[in-house]
Design a protein around this motif. Structure first.
Motif, PDB file in Angstrom:
ATOM      1  N   PRO A 263      50.744  23.056 -41.548  1.00 50.62           N
ATOM      2  CA  PRO A 263      49.380  22.631 -41.887  1.00 50.62           C
ATOM      3  C   PRO A 263      48.756  23.574 -42.909  1.00 50.62           C
ATOM      4  CG  PRO A 263      49.410  23.705 -39.748  1.00 50.62           C
ATOM      5  CD  PRO A 263      50.840  23.556 -40.167  1.00 50.62           C
ATOM      6  N   GLN A 457      44.000  15.428 -42.044  1.00 46.78           N
ATOM      7  CA  GLN A 457      44.690  16.707 -41.921  1.00 46.78           C
ATOM      8  C   GLN A 457      45.715  16.841 -43.034  1.00 46.78           C
ATOM      9  OE1 GLN A 457      46.774  17.290 -38.249  1.00 46.78           O
ATOM     10  NE2 GLN A 457      47.230  19.442 -38.664  1.00 46.78           N
ATOM     11  N   GLN A 459      48.849  18.546 -44.965  1.00 41.85           N
ATOM     12  CA  GLN A 459      50.078  19.253 -44.656  1.00 41.85           C
ATOM     13  C   GLN A 459      50.747  19.711 -45.952  1.00 41.85           C
ATOM     14  OE1 GLN A 459      51.634  19.729 -41.516  1.00 41.85           O
ATOM     15  NE2 GLN A 459      49.828  18.926 -40.496  1.00 41.85           N
TER      16      GLN A 459
END
Length: 482
Positions: A263, A457, A459
Motif C-alpha cells: 500500500p 486505496q 497500491q
C-alpha cells in the motif's frame, strides 16, 4: 440459394457480407475480404472504408494505420461492414494496453486458422507464441519462401494482394489466392479459447493503473528487447488482475517477472533513515565481497575505466570480479557524491565510523516520485537495484571474456585483435545505458506502477525480471538486508 452469402450494400458503392466476419477476427482479414470482393487497392480501400489516406511511411513503434489501435478509424468507418471491422482492432478489447502487449511490426497468423480465412488480433500479442485453437506456432514469415510478412496495418505493401507474400506472391494459406474465396472463409468452428483470453484483456481495461515507466522497462539490451518488454507487461498485468498468465503457448525462452505489492503511504521520506538503510545494505554487500576491512584498497584507475561523456564504468580487465564491478556501478548510481578517493583513484572501504558522509542522489532518495512508500519498501528497491547491476556486470563479463584484452595487445593491428576490438565497442554501445548512472538513474530492469484498489486505496507494485544469480539470487524477493 439459402447457403449463399447475402451481400449487403455499403456506402460508396461497396458490397460486403457480415457472414464472412467471425468472433474475435482481426481487422486485418476483415478488411482484406472487403478489398478482394470489391477489387480495391489499398489507397481506395483506406479512403472508402475508413475515410483515411494511407501514410507513405511510418517509422514509429506503432504504425499510424495500425490494426492494433483503432482510434484513427473509429470515427470515420463507412457503412455496416466498415463498422464491423472496428471490433477487430485489439484496442476494442483492452484499450490502450493493446500497443504495450502486442506488436504490429509483422502480421502473425496460424496456418490452420488462415486456411479457413481467419486471423485474430490476439495473435499479435507477444506472449502468445502458439495458436490457442490449434496449438500451432504462430508464423510471421511466408510458408513458401520464408520472407517476412508485412506490418499489421493498412499499408500499400500489405493490401496490394492481401494475405499474399510480397516477395514470392504465394498465398499465406489455401483461403487466400488473390480472389474472393467465399466458400473457404468459413472461420474456425470453436473460438472459446480465444474468448477466454479476450475476457482477461477486458478485465485489464477496467484497471485504474498508472505505469509511467512502462516504456523504459527493458530486461536486457538485445534486438528483441521490445518484444520481451511486451511479454513482461502482459505477465505483470496478469498478476495484478489476479488472473493466471497464458495456459499454454508462452515462449519458454522469455524470463518471467516477479512482483511485490504494497500500500502507498502518506508520510514523506525521512532522509536520515533512508541513508542509514542504504549504508546498511552497502556494508552487507562489502562483507559478502570481503572488502569490509580497513586494509582492503584498490586503485580505481587501474581496475576500471570511466567514460568521460556518460560516466559508464567498465573494467579494464575481463578478469575483474563481476560483484566488484556491480558494486562500483551501484554506488555511482546511488550516491550523489561518492567518496572523493573513488574519483581520484584510491577507494578506501573502511568501517562505518570512518566512512565519509553519504549523500544519496535525489531521485533515489525520493523514489518513487509520484507516491510515498515505507522505508522498508524503499530499501527493498535499493537491494533489488544492486541485484540488477550484479546481473548486468555478469552479463558484461561473459560477453567480453572471449575477446581477451583487445586494447592491451602488443600487435594492435593484427586482424583478430582488430575484430575483437570492434566487437568490444559494439557490445559497449549496447550495454552503456546499463553501465552508466547518467543514462539510467535506475536500472531499466526494474519498473513499478500504481493502481486504485477498493475504496480509493492506492497500491504500488514493484516489478522486476526474475534473475538466477547463484548465492546472490533472491528467489522470494524479500531476502537480503532488512
Amino acid at each position: 440459394m439459402g447457403s449463399q452469402p447475402r451481400f449487403q450494400s455499403l456506402q460508396g458503392g461497396l458490397v460486403g457480407c457480415l457472414r464472412w466476419m467471425h468472433p474475435l477476427e482481426g481487422a486485418y482479414t476483415r478488411t482484406a475480404k472487403i478489398a478482394l470482393v470489391n477489387a480495391l487497392d489499398s489507397r481506395a480501400l483506406g479512403e472508402l472504408l475508413y475515410g483515411s489516406r494511407l501514410l507513405p511511411n511510418s517509422f514509429g513503434p506503432v504504425h499510424g494505420r495500425s490494426f492494433l489501435y483503432g482510434a484513427w478509424a473509429a470515427s470515420r468507418a463507412q457503412g455496416g461492414t466498415g463498422q464491423s471491422a472496428l471490433p477487430g482492432f485489439l484496442s476494442s478489447l483492452c484499450g490502450g494496453w493493446a500497443t504495450v502487449i502486442a506488436s504490429d511490426a509483422r502480421l502473425r497468423f496460424c496456418q490452420s486458422c488462415a486456411d479457413v480465412g481467419y486471423q485474430s488480433a490476439l495473435f499479435q500479442i507477444d506472449a502468445l507464441s502458439r495458436c490457442p485453437l490449434h496449438g500451432e506456432r504462430l508464423r510471421d514469415t511466408c510458408p513458401h519462401c520464408d520472407a517476412p510478412t508485412p506490418r499489421y496495418a493498412l499499408t500499400v505493401e500489405g493490401f496490394q494482394s492481401p494475405m499474399q507474400c510480397t516477395a514470392c506472391g504465394g498465398g499465406y494459406a489455401s483461403a487466400w489466392d488473390g480472389t474472393a474465396c467465399f466458400e473457404r472463409w468459413g472461420g474456425p468452428l470453436d473460438v472459446r479459447p480465444l474468448q477466454r483470453l479476450a475476457r482477461r484483456l477486458q478485465a485489464w481495461e477496467s484497471l485504474a493503473v498508472q505505469w509511467p515507466t512502462v516504456s523504459s522497462w527493458i530486461d536486457t539490451p538485445s534486438p528483441d528487447a521490445a518484444g520481451r518488454q511486451r511479454v513482461h507487461v502482459f505477465q505483470a498485468l496478469g498478476m495484478l488482475s489476479g488472473l493466471a498468465v497464458l495456459d499454454h503457448g508462452q515462449d519458454s525462452r522469455v524470463s518471467q517477472v516477479k512482483s511485490s505489492c504494497v500500500p502507498c503511504q502518506r508520510p514523506p521520506p525521512r532522509q536520515r533513515e533512508r541513508v542509514a538503510i542504504y549504508k546498511s545494505i552497502r556494508r552487507h554487500i562489502m562483507r559478502r565481497l570481503g572488502l569490509a576491512g580497513r586494509g582492503n584498497r584498490f586503485t580505481f584507475s587501474e581496475v576500471f575505466y570511466r567514460q568521460r561523456v556518460n560516466e559508464a564504468v567498465v573494467p579494464r580487465r575481463s578478469s575483474c570480479p563481476a560483484p566488484l564491478h556491480a558494486l562500483v556501478i551501484w554506488i555511482s548510481r546511488c550516491e550523489a557524491r561518492p567518496p572523493a578517493p573513488l574519483l581520484q583513484g584510491l577507494w578506501p572501504l573502511a568501517p562505518d565510523a570512518d566512512e565519509p558522509r553519504v549523500r544519496l542522489r535525489t531521485p533515489l532518495l525520493l523514489w518513487p516520485i509520484d507516491v510515498q512508500v515505507s522505508d522498508n519498501v524503499w530499501g527493498h528497491f535499493v537491494w533489488r537495484s544492486f541485484l540488477e547491476d550484479l546481473w548486468t556486470a555478469r552479463q558484461w563479463q561473459a560477453a567480453v571474456r572471449p575477446l581477451g584484452e583487445p586494447f592491451d595487445q602488443a600487435d594492435r593491428e593484427a586482424p583478430e585483435v582488430k575484430a575483437n576490438r570492434a566487437t568490444f565497442l559494439e557490445l559497449l554501445t549496447a550495454w552503456t545505458p546499463r553501465l552508466s548512472p547518467l543514462m539510467e538513474t535506475f536500472s531499466s530492469g526494474l519498473s513499478h506502477f500504481t493502481w486504485e484498489e477498493g475504496r480509493g486505496q492506492r497500491q504500488l507494485c514493484l516489478v522486476w525480471t526474475r534473475r538466477f544469480e547463484g548465492a546472490w539470487h533472491d528467489e522470494s524477493g524479500t531476502a537480503g538486508p532488512e
